[in-house]
Design an enzyme around this catalytic site. Structure first.
Site, PDB file in Angstrom:
ATOM      1  N   HIS A   6       0.623  -1.221   0.089  1.00  0.00           N
ATOM      2  CA  HIS A   6      -0.074   0.132   0.197  1.00  0.00           C
ATOM      3  C   HIS A   6       0.996   1.758   0.388  1.00  0.00           C
ATOM      4  O   HIS A   6       0.371   2.318  -0.498  1.00  0.00           O
ATOM      5  CB  HIS A   6      -0.887   0.239   1.450  1.00  0.00           C
ATOM      6  CG  HIS A   6      -1.787   1.123   1.324  1.00  0.00           C
ATOM      7  ND1 HIS A   6      -2.877   1.393   0.399  1.00  0.00           N
ATOM      8  CD2 HIS A   6      -1.076   2.435   2.218  1.00  0.00           C
ATOM      9  CE1 HIS A   6      -3.010   2.825   1.030  1.00  0.00           C
ATOM     10  NE2 HIS A   6      -2.413   3.379   1.878  1.00  0.00           N
TER      11      HIS A   6
ATOM     12  N   ARG B 296       3.755  10.981  -5.053  1.00  0.00           N
ATOM     13  CA  ARG B 296       5.182  11.284  -4.694  1.00  0.00           C
ATOM     14  C   ARG B 296       5.864   9.934  -6.221  1.00  0.00           C
ATOM     15  O   ARG B 296       6.119   9.667  -5.863  1.00  0.00           O
ATOM     16  CB  ARG B 296       5.696  10.905  -4.242  1.00  0.00           C
ATOM     17  CG  ARG B 296       4.841  12.021  -2.580  1.00  0.00           C
ATOM     18  CD  ARG B 296       5.747  11.579  -1.075  1.00  0.00           C
ATOM     19  NE  ARG B 296       6.001  10.651  -0.971  1.00  0.00           N
ATOM     20  CZ  ARG B 296       4.882   9.706  -0.287  1.00  0.00           C
ATOM     21  NH1 ARG B 296       4.034  10.859   0.119  1.00  0.00           N
ATOM     22  NH2 ARG B 296       4.597   8.879  -0.330  1.00  0.00           N
TER      23      ARG B 296
ATOM     24  N   GLU C 124     -10.883   2.030   2.784  1.00  0.00           N
ATOM     25  CA  GLU C 124      -8.969   1.492   3.285  1.00  0.00           C
ATOM     26  C   GLU C 124      -8.975  -0.022   4.223  1.00  0.00           C
ATOM     27  O   GLU C 124      -9.800   0.481   5.439  1.00  0.00           O
ATOM     28  CB  GLU C 124      -8.215   2.011   4.126  1.00  0.00           C
ATOM     29  CG  GLU C 124      -7.651   3.457   3.673  1.00  0.00           C
ATOM     30  CD  GLU C 124      -6.633   4.564   3.904  1.00  0.00           C
ATOM     31  OE1 GLU C 124      -6.011   4.544   5.485  1.00  0.00           O
ATOM     32  OE2 GLU C 124      -5.456   4.794   2.888  1.00  0.00           O
TER      33      GLU C 124
ATOM     34  N   GLU D  37      -8.054  -1.853   6.863  1.00  0.00           N
ATOM     35  CA  GLU D  37      -6.594  -2.841   7.916  1.00  0.00           C
ATOM     36  C   GLU D  37      -7.327  -3.473   8.515  1.00  0.00           C
ATOM     37  O   GLU D  37      -8.553  -2.988   9.219  1.00  0.00           O
ATOM     38  CB  GLU D  37      -6.488  -1.163   8.176  1.00  0.00           C
ATOM     39  CG  GLU D  37      -6.818  -0.046   7.604  1.00  0.00           C
ATOM     40  CD  GLU D  37      -5.941   1.058   8.254  1.00  0.00           C
ATOM     41  OE1 GLU D  37      -5.616   1.002   9.272  1.00  0.00           O
ATOM     42  OE2 GLU D  37      -6.107   2.436   7.959  1.00  0.00           O
TER      43      GLU D  37
ATOM     44  N   ASP E 104     -10.146   3.036   7.259  1.00  0.00           N
ATOM     45  CA  ASP E 104     -10.230   3.720   7.959  1.00  0.00           C
ATOM     46  C   ASP E 104     -10.458   4.839   6.154  1.00  0.00           C
ATOM     47  O   ASP E 104      -9.685   4.780   5.445  1.00  0.00           O
ATOM     48  CB  ASP E 104      -8.873   4.039   8.062  1.00  0.00           C
ATOM     49  CG  ASP E 104      -8.571   5.652   8.195  1.00  0.00           C
ATOM     50  OD1 ASP E 104      -8.626   5.916   8.787  1.00  0.00           O
ATOM     51  OD2 ASP E 104      -7.502   5.888   7.976  1.00  0.00           O
TER      52      ASP E 104
ATOM     53  N   LYS F 279      -9.732  12.266   6.156  1.00  0.00           N
ATOM     54  CA  LYS F 279      -9.397  11.467   7.566  1.00  0.00           C
ATOM     55  C   LYS F 279     -10.740  11.106   8.217  1.00  0.00           C
ATOM     56  O   LYS F 279     -11.134   9.841   8.431  1.00  0.00           O
ATOM     57  CB  LYS F 279      -8.586  10.435   7.393  1.00  0.00           C
ATOM     58  CG  LYS F 279      -7.424  10.108   6.644  1.00  0.00           C
ATOM     59  CD  LYS F 279      -6.700   9.061   6.298  1.00  0.00           C
ATOM     60  CE  LYS F 279      -5.899   8.469   5.004  1.00  0.00           C
ATOM     61  NZ  LYS F 279      -5.737   6.993   4.946  1.00  0.00           N
TER      62      LYS F 279
ATOM     63  N   THR G  14      -4.179   0.644   5.661  1.00  0.00           N
ATOM     64  CA  THR G  14      -4.034  -0.833   4.494  1.00  0.00           C
ATOM     65  C   THR G  14      -3.047  -1.903   4.236  1.00  0.00           C
ATOM     66  O   THR G  14      -1.908  -1.022   4.332  1.00  0.00           O
ATOM     67  CB  THR G  14      -4.555   0.377   3.534  1.00  0.00           C
ATOM     68  OG1 THR G  14      -4.988   1.904   3.718  1.00  0.00           O
ATOM     69  CG2 THR G  14      -4.880  -0.652   2.442  1.00  0.00           C
TER      70      THR G  14
END
Lengths: 435, 435
Positions: free
Chosen positions: B142, B151, B207, B209, B241, B261, B368
């Site tokens: 993830h 990025r 997400e 998790e 999430d 979030k 995640t």
């Protein structure tokens, strides 16, 4: 908007003599907190001069009726969350009544005097159970100065003038003034090191912030419009958001500061109410030429006119050397809350704009409030320019960052011609070795 | 280390017939939660098949003694914080006794049967008051996939393989499975836009998790060594999430995700204990060739041998189109908890390494957990590669991100030859319009 009334009258004096001319707690302030007297458990109280008025005792003595009694009852227990939940009406009623009861020539003096404790004999606690703690970043000089340390080419990011940037901090490690702070250990990697190491932080710093205690708050999914945001401010405190700069530099990308901050935060224990600060409200400073207008959800005309605060903010340092030689504390900085780029109402409107729920007793930090020059920096990282230019003390000691045994004291004061000055009391803590 | 014992015996069956072969709650699981029966207030309970055992009722019926009774008492109220604070001893005693009481041919069947409620008639709540919520980022696939979106040149930052990266999330907006999630509004700025705008998020995501409920925890300034960290795990849940990727992209620098979030997180309501998961513990996966060794404060030999978890993690999507056509949920991903780069013990040791205090009922998210390919991505951002390649559903619908009316269901399951499979129950929520 908070109205000025007779509780702000600078001529009003108290029969509690230490309150008259008191630098922090004259009768015009009347902040609330939670304290334990020498032989008793935690309870709500009001600071007046060098004394504390015991709220459950005053309530039992029949000093309050109506909304003031409702507020005093909610502020009598070991945490003021219920009081914060009540909002402005009961809080103002309690303030008006406290101002009467404590005023010189009050017929209630006898009953009230029996409810006073000497503050020096009391222990102060956190004033509320903190559900969530959010730290903002609204000191633009700080954001620029720190940005230069971490991102020399790119100090102020493109979102800064559009968003009151904030992030979630740690609620469990917030402590009231006076609780020592143990130097954190952590993982760091100097730029020239091949691999990270683990040990006590070598770049321990303070951060000069205002804290905001959330009042009634909002339900999940129900944003607070900026025009209503002030109604959700329960009061203010000082906040030292201790920071380990070497841990921060290595850990903070991409998800933000974590262990660099969550080892401790210190708050001043008294909740200074919006009413007490009413005389010190000022218009939002004009944004520098060329800065963008905020988006509409962050604009309110009343907030423009009186949404900022004129409060002097001071950082003092006591070192082992100064202590040993009997020298006074060294003033590291004198800043002012007017250097906030965003108002508290804008912080709250932004925070809840996505539906995030604020709850009574939540704590918001403004972020470090630095002024424009080296005498007004709210962190030592800024004052010493990343540790390059040490602070030299009268004891002959130098400081690039904080050393064990150093004690940091934050102070805040409102002053305005024609009004009594008020203060926040101290936010102080001494650094203990990592051990 | 958690020992396997007769509570793990796959041959043990229950007189609660729906438990035998139950995909989530056979007698080998016995997770704890807080529920309200049709005509009663919140209280602790244990999931067994399609039923819930009422803990205060079972305690009153005299089914527990000694440590098991201590645990049952601490787990009887409207929040399990006190139970989590007790740690492993009482928790194991309660598990052992529950396994006896609920086993086929138990002499206690009569008394216990009177304490059962049909789960379908009950409302499930958050199992604990969450003090602080911390989210980690230990799913390396993830981190790499998302890093590419934000990025492109620098997906996995240099600190990733040295630090279990984490940050603080919002505790107030965590809700149990079944609570709808309102699409957040927020400030966003597409890369090609001249200025930011404000409106409903267009890139809403889930997400996948695991959540970890903190057990006893530590005092401020007292780190938990990695070898002792497992003792502070009170149990596990699923955690969604929810994330607004467009808000996140614009706000997250430099202090991390905030409004992207904190509008909502969803947890599955049952606390699956470390004992129930003992059969599914596996060695830490070998680090890829060339990855650095963790620093010593993150290394423990027992954790190396059995600190990872082999749990299937699944994401299912129900859309209005699938619902209308009577089609089954679409499986968006099948991943596994073994794809965590750091163990839960390492997360806890790191989190407390600076002295930060964890408290009973705090929640830790793993971040995640994606697998290595497109069928095992724990967020739709990854599955659709930033919205470029939509998911096509049997209904003919396409999804680049979540739309209003979509419902996301997370599931987790432990399977191992020679042991009963267990599950976590559902973690589900439907998206409501921003309104």
């Amino acid at each position: 908007m908070v109205q000025l009334d007779q509780t702000h009258d600078p001529k009003r004096e108290s029969w509690v003599h230490s309150a008259n001319g008191h630098p922090d707690f004259p009768i015009q302030n009347l902040p609330l907190g939670v304290f334990s007297p020498r032989n008793g458990g935690p309870r709500g109280g009001v600071a007046i001069g060098d004394s504390i008025l015991d709220l459950p005792a005053a309530l039992a003595a029949g000093l309050f009726t109506g909304e003031a009694a409702q507020a005093a009852e909610a502020a009598s227990g070991p945490a003021l969350n219920g009081f914060l939940a009540l909002g402005a009406g009961p809080r103002r009623a309690l303030r008006a009544r406290l101002s009467e009861v404590l005023a010189k020539d009050s017929p209630d003096r006898g009953r009230a005097e029996a409810c006073l404790h000497a503050a020096a004999d009391c222990t102060l606690h956190l004033p509320a159970r903190i559900g969530d703690y959010t730290d903002f970043y609204v000191g633009i000089h700080h954001a620029t100065n720190v940005g230069k340390q971490f991102r020399p080419d790119n100090p102020l990011l493109p979102n800064y003038k559009h968003i009151p940037i904030g992030y979630h901090g740690r609620a469990s490690s917030i402590r009231p003034s006076g609780t020592p702070v143990k130097r954190p250990r952590g993982q760091t990697k100097p730029p020239d090191a091949a691999a990270p190491g683990f040990g006590p932080s070598q770049r321990l710093d303070y951060e000069l912030e205002l804290g905001v205690w959330v009042g009634p708050g909002n339900g999940l999914g129900e944003p607070i419009p900026v025009a209503e945001a002030s109604a959700h401010v329960g009061g203010y405190c000082l906040l030292n958001d201790w920071s380990a700069r070497d841990i921060q530099a290595w850990e903070y990308q991409p998800l933000g500061p974590f262990l660099a901050k969550n080892f401790a935060s210190t708050v001043s224990p008294w909740i200074v109410t919006p009413e007490a600060l009413a005389p010190f409200r000022i218009p939002q400073p004009r944004r520098p030429e060329g800065d963008p207008e905020p988006l509409p959800y962050l604009i309110d005309e009343a907030d423009k006119k009186a949404g900022a605060l004129d409060l002097e903010l001071e950082v003092l340092l006591i070192t082992p050397g100064l202590r040993e030689k009997g020298l006074p504390p060294h003033r590291l900085a004198l800043s002012n809350a007017r250097h906030m780029y965003w108002t508290v109402a804008q912080m709250i409107a932004h925070h809840t704009s996505n539906g995030c729920n604020l709850q009574p007793g939540d704590l918001l930090g403004t972020g470090t409030i630095s002024g424009p020059d080296l005498t007004s920096c709210g962190s030592i990282l800024e004052t010493t320019q990343g540790g390059k230019n040490p602070v030299v003390l009268a004891s002959g000691e130098e400081r690039r960052f904080l050393l064990d045994g150093d004690e940091v004291i934050l102070r805040a004061r409102g002053r305005r011609d024609g009004y009594a000055s008020i203060g926040f009391g101290e936010c102080r803590a001494v650094i203990l070795p990592a051990g």
